[in-house]
Structures are given as structure tokens and as C-alpha cells.
Scaffold this motif. Structure first.
Motif, PDB file in Angstrom:
ATOM      1  N   CYS A   3       0.839  -1.202   0.000  1.00  0.00           N
ATOM      2  CA  CYS A   3       0.000   0.000   0.000  1.00  0.00           C
ATOM      3  C   CYS A   3       0.876   1.256   0.000  1.00  0.00           C
ATOM      4  O   CYS A   3       1.760   1.393   0.847  1.00  0.00           O
ATOM      5  CB  CYS A   3      -0.907  -0.014   1.234  1.00  0.00           C
ATOM      6  N   PHE A   5       0.082   4.115   0.882  1.00  0.00           N
ATOM      7  CA  PHE A   5      -0.313   5.004   1.983  1.00  0.00           C
ATOM      8  C   PHE A   5       0.252   4.542   3.325  1.00  0.00           C
ATOM      9  O   PHE A   5       0.758   5.339   4.094  1.00  0.00           O
ATOM     10  CB  PHE A   5      -1.842   5.124   2.061  1.00  0.00           C
ATOM     11  N   CYS A   6       0.155   3.205   3.609  1.00  0.00           N
ATOM     12  CA  CYS A   6       0.603   2.720   4.917  1.00  0.00           C
ATOM     13  C   CYS A   6       1.726   1.691   4.830  1.00  0.00           C
ATOM     14  O   CYS A   6       2.314   1.321   5.842  1.00  0.00           O
ATOM     15  CB  CYS A   6      -0.592   2.135   5.689  1.00  0.00           C
ATOM     16  N   CYS A  60      -6.218  -2.293   0.169  1.00  0.00           N
ATOM     17  CA  CYS A  60      -5.692  -2.241   1.530  1.00  0.00           C
ATOM     18  C   CYS A  60      -6.905  -2.113   2.444  1.00  0.00           C
ATOM     19  O   CYS A  60      -7.631  -1.116   2.372  1.00  0.00           O
ATOM     20  CB  CYS A  60      -4.753  -1.037   1.713  1.00  0.00           C
ATOM     21  N   CYS A  63      -6.483   0.966   5.066  1.00  0.00           N
ATOM     22  CA  CYS A  63      -6.712   2.328   4.559  1.00  0.00           C
ATOM     23  C   CYS A  63      -8.004   2.439   3.747  1.00  0.00           C
ATOM     24  O   CYS A  63      -8.439   3.549   3.443  1.00  0.00           O
ATOM     25  CB  CYS A  63      -5.561   2.755   3.653  1.00  0.00           C
TER      26      CYS A  63
END
Ligand SMILES: [Zn+2]
Length: 70
Positions: A3, A5-6, A60, A63
Motif C-alpha cells: 500500500c 499510503f501505509c 488495503c 486504509c
């Protein structure tokens, strides 16, 4: 795929719809999206009689983001 983002490992799968999957500048208020002049058909279909349209994707669950591979 991780991911963006994370950083967690993403789950692979498919985003699927009986009516196809389209990109539109904004959601169509009524009627099938493919009737919109601006609709871009993004989905694939292996076998029209067996497999409804889909797009390979990664998600994900932490998220709640989906990355499409069209
Ligand atoms: Zn994430």
C-alpha cells in the motif's frame, strides 16, 4: 504490492460489476454509465457469457484504498 499510503501488503482481487466498469468525469445521475458521452470503458471480460466485467485490483483493508490495474 504494498500500500502506497501505509506500506502494508495489499490483497489482490477484482472489482466486478454486471454492467461493466466505466471512468466518468462525474457520476451519472440516471441510466447506464455507458450511455454517457464521456464514459470510458475500463473493464475486461474473459468470456461474456460466463464472466461479468471486472478489473484486476489490489486493496488495503486498513486504509480502505483500492488500486486498479486497467
Ligand atoms: Zn494502506
Amino acid at each position: 504490492m504494498n500500500c502506497p499510503f501505509c506500506g502494508a501488503e495489499m490483497e489482490s482481487g477484482a472489482l466486478q460489476s454486471n454492467y461493466g466498469i466505466y471512468w466518468l468525469p462525474k457520476p451519472r445521475k440516471a441510466g447506464p454509465p455507458d450511455l454517457s458521452r464521456d464514459a470510458e470503458h475500463l473493464s475486461k471480460q474473459d468470456s461474456p457469457l460466463i464472466t461479468p466485467p471486472y478489473i484486476p485490483a489490489f486493496r488495503c483493508t486498513k486504509c480502505r484504498k483500492i488500486i486498479l490495474d486497467y
